[in-house]
Design a protein around this motif. Structure first.
Motif, PDB file in Angstrom:
ATOM      1  N   VAL A  10       3.750   7.916   5.680  1.00  0.00           N
ATOM      2  CA  VAL A  10       2.540   7.770   4.866  1.00  0.00           C
ATOM      3  C   VAL A  10       1.371   7.648   5.830  1.00  0.00           C
ATOM      4  O   VAL A  10       1.297   6.719   6.629  1.00  0.00           O
ATOM      5  CB  VAL A  10       2.636   6.547   3.931  1.00  0.00           C
ATOM      6  CG1 VAL A  10       1.376   6.428   3.089  1.00  0.00           C
ATOM      7  CG2 VAL A  10       3.875   6.648   3.048  1.00  0.00           C
TER       8      VAL A  10
ATOM      9  N   HIS B 181       4.854   4.111   7.956  1.00  0.00           N
ATOM     10  CA  HIS B 181       3.467   4.369   7.559  1.00  0.00           C
ATOM     11  C   HIS B 181       2.459   3.951   8.614  1.00  0.00           C
ATOM     12  O   HIS B 181       2.735   3.151   9.512  1.00  0.00           O
ATOM     13  CB  HIS B 181       3.160   3.668   6.228  1.00  0.00           C
ATOM     14  CG  HIS B 181       3.100   2.175   6.315  1.00  0.00           C
ATOM     15  ND1 HIS B 181       1.925   1.482   6.470  1.00  0.00           N
ATOM     16  CD2 HIS B 181       4.073   1.236   6.274  1.00  0.00           C
ATOM     17  CE1 HIS B 181       2.171   0.178   6.506  1.00  0.00           C
ATOM     18  NE2 HIS B 181       3.474   0.004   6.392  1.00  0.00           N
TER      19      HIS B 181
ATOM     20  N   ARG C  91       0.813  -1.220   0.000  1.00  0.00           N
ATOM     21  CA  ARG C  91       0.000   0.000   0.000  1.00  0.00           C
ATOM     22  C   ARG C  91       0.844   1.266   0.000  1.00  0.00           C
ATOM     23  O   ARG C  91       0.378   2.316  -0.429  1.00  0.00           O
ATOM     24  CB  ARG C  91      -0.929   0.023   1.214  1.00  0.00           C
ATOM     25  CG  ARG C  91      -1.928  -1.114   1.250  1.00  0.00           C
ATOM     26  CD  ARG C  91      -2.696  -1.128   2.547  1.00  0.00           C
ATOM     27  NE  ARG C  91      -1.812  -1.424   3.682  1.00  0.00           N
ATOM     28  CZ  ARG C  91      -2.206  -1.429   4.950  1.00  0.00           C
ATOM     29  NH1 ARG C  91      -3.469  -1.139   5.252  1.00  0.00           N
ATOM     30  NH2 ARG C  91      -1.363  -1.724   5.917  1.00  0.00           N
ATOM     31  N   VAL C  92       2.073   1.185   0.489  1.00  0.00           N
ATOM     32  CA  VAL C  92       2.896   2.391   0.595  1.00  0.00           C
ATOM     33  C   VAL C  92       3.896   2.536  -0.543  1.00  0.00           C
ATOM     34  O   VAL C  92       4.493   3.603  -0.694  1.00  0.00           O
ATOM     35  CB  VAL C  92       3.635   2.468   1.951  1.00  0.00           C
ATOM     36  CG1 VAL C  92       2.634   2.489   3.084  1.00  0.00           C
ATOM     37  CG2 VAL C  92       4.621   1.347   2.117  1.00  0.00           C
TER      38      VAL C  92
ATOM     39  N   ASP D 239      -2.883   7.923   7.127  1.00  0.00           N
ATOM     40  CA  ASP D 239      -4.049   7.053   6.928  1.00  0.00           C
ATOM     41  C   ASP D 239      -4.824   7.346   5.643  1.00  0.00           C
ATOM     42  O   ASP D 239      -5.719   6.597   5.273  1.00  0.00           O
ATOM     43  CB  ASP D 239      -4.978   7.094   8.141  1.00  0.00           C
ATOM     44  CG  ASP D 239      -5.540   8.479   8.421  1.00  0.00           C
ATOM     45  OD1 ASP D 239      -5.070   9.474   7.834  1.00  0.00           O
ATOM     46  OD2 ASP D 239      -6.453   8.567   9.267  1.00  0.00           O
ATOM     47  N   GLN D 240      -4.472   8.424   4.957  1.00  0.00           N
ATOM     48  CA  GLN D 240      -5.059   8.735   3.639  1.00  0.00           C
ATOM     49  C   GLN D 240      -4.108   8.325   2.513  1.00  0.00           C
ATOM     50  O   GLN D 240      -4.321   8.677   1.371  1.00  0.00           O
ATOM     51  CB  GLN D 240      -5.364  10.240   3.549  1.00  0.00           C
ATOM     52  CG  GLN D 240      -6.331  10.739   4.604  1.00  0.00           C
ATOM     53  CD  GLN D 240      -7.686  10.062   4.500  1.00  0.00           C
ATOM     54  OE1 GLN D 240      -8.306  10.069   3.438  1.00  0.00           O
ATOM     55  NE2 GLN D 240      -8.139   9.465   5.590  1.00  0.00           N
ATOM     56  N   TRP D 241      -3.005   7.647   2.880  1.00  0.00           N
ATOM     57  CA  TRP D 241      -1.963   7.184   1.956  1.00  0.00           C
ATOM     58  C   TRP D 241      -1.274   8.346   1.257  1.00  0.00           C
ATOM     59  O   TRP D 241      -0.854   8.242   0.117  1.00  0.00           O
ATOM     60  CB  TRP D 241      -2.506   6.124   0.989  1.00  0.00           C
ATOM     61  CG  TRP D 241      -3.178   5.047   1.768  1.00  0.00           C
ATOM     62  CD1 TRP D 241      -4.513   4.778   1.818  1.00  0.00           C
ATOM     63  CD2 TRP D 241      -2.559   4.136   2.701  1.00  0.00           C
ATOM     64  NE1 TRP D 241      -4.756   3.748   2.715  1.00  0.00           N
ATOM     65  CE2 TRP D 241      -3.569   3.341   3.275  1.00  0.00           C
ATOM     66  CE3 TRP D 241      -1.242   3.915   3.105  1.00  0.00           C
ATOM     67  CZ2 TRP D 241      -3.310   2.347   4.212  1.00  0.00           C
ATOM     68  CZ3 TRP D 241      -0.991   2.925   4.050  1.00  0.00           C
ATOM     69  CH2 TRP D 241      -2.025   2.160   4.584  1.00  0.00           C
ATOM     70  N   GLN D 242      -1.177   9.458   1.997  1.00  0.00           N
ATOM     71  CA  GLN D 242      -0.458  10.633   1.516  1.00  0.00           C
ATOM     72  C   GLN D 242       0.880  10.704   2.239  1.00  0.00           C
ATOM     73  O   GLN D 242       0.985  10.387   3.421  1.00  0.00           O
ATOM     74  CB  GLN D 242      -1.259  11.907   1.802  1.00  0.00           C
ATOM     75  CG  GLN D 242      -2.596  11.920   1.098  1.00  0.00           C
ATOM     76  CD  GLN D 242      -3.509  13.007   1.640  1.00  0.00           C
ATOM     77  OE1 GLN D 242      -3.437  13.367   2.805  1.00  0.00           O
ATOM     78  NE2 GLN D 242      -4.360  13.511   0.776  1.00  0.00           N
TER      79      GLN D 242
ATOM     80  N   PRO E  46       2.643   5.401  -3.402  1.00  0.00           N
ATOM     81  CA  PRO E  46       2.686   6.801  -2.957  1.00  0.00           C
ATOM     82  C   PRO E  46       4.105   7.310  -2.711  1.00  0.00           C
ATOM     83  O   PRO E  46       4.430   8.441  -3.075  1.00  0.00           O
ATOM     84  CB  PRO E  46       1.876   6.804  -1.657  1.00  0.00           C
ATOM     85  CG  PRO E  46       1.088   5.557  -1.642  1.00  0.00           C
ATOM     86  CD  PRO E  46       1.789   4.579  -2.529  1.00  0.00           C
TER      87      PRO E  46
ATOM     88  N   CYS F 140       1.054  -0.157  10.032  1.00  0.00           N
ATOM     89  CA  CYS F 140       2.159  -1.049   9.675  1.00  0.00           C
ATOM     90  C   CYS F 140       2.104  -2.316  10.526  1.00  0.00           C
ATOM     91  O   CYS F 140       2.148  -2.248  11.756  1.00  0.00           O
ATOM     92  CB  CYS F 140       3.497  -0.338   9.887  1.00  0.00           C
ATOM     93  SG  CYS F 140       4.928  -1.335   9.463  1.00  0.00           S
TER      94      CYS F 140
END
Length: 137
Positions: A116, A78, A16-17, A118-121, A20, A81
């Motif tokens: 990173v 992130h 997921r990380v 919780d909004q994957w930003q 981004p 994790c």
């Protein structure tokens, strides 16, 4: 900004990380490629007493810096994790501690910390990152 061929990130193996962080590094540093050194919870691994694992990370980073000419190294952590399940503020503190460790490795690179959320930003944890500049046309 002149295009860099390679930049490097020590990142979590969590898929997921990956995107981004890779996209952020490409945009921020106008990089063509991002070399990724992955571990489950890389900050936890770096701050452990497991010298074999730390040496393994350093060896892989050196391929990127010595062979690919990377001049930027990010250490990322992130939200959510599984490999290092701590809250965001503690994770950011561990990222800063990891930067301090990495700075002792004698690499001629800019070292930055990324988180990173919780909004994957991607958020900059360490303020030494260069300001975002427009890509060369």
């Amino acid at each position: 900004m002149e295009q860099q061929e390679f930049v490097t990130v020590i990142n979590c193996m969590d898929g997921r990380v990956q995107e981004p962080v890779i996209q952020w590094m490409k945009d921020r540093y106008n990089a063509k490629y991002v070399d990724s050194v992955t571990e489950a919870g890389p900050n936890k691994v770096l701050l452990s007493n497991n010298q074999n694992k730390i040496d393994s990370i350093l060896e892989r980073v050196r391929v990127s810096t010595d062979k690919h000419g990377s001049t930027v190294l990010a250490i990322a952590g992130h939200y959510d994790c599984a490999g290092h399940a701590v809250d965001g503020e503690l994770k950011k503190a561990r990222i800063r501690e990891s930067i301090e460790l990495i700075s002792t490795w004698g690499l001629d690179v800019e070292i930055i910390g990324l988180y990173v959320n919780d909004q994957w930003q991607v958020e900059v944890v360490d303020g030494r990152a260069r300001p975002l500049q427009a890509k060369a046309q």
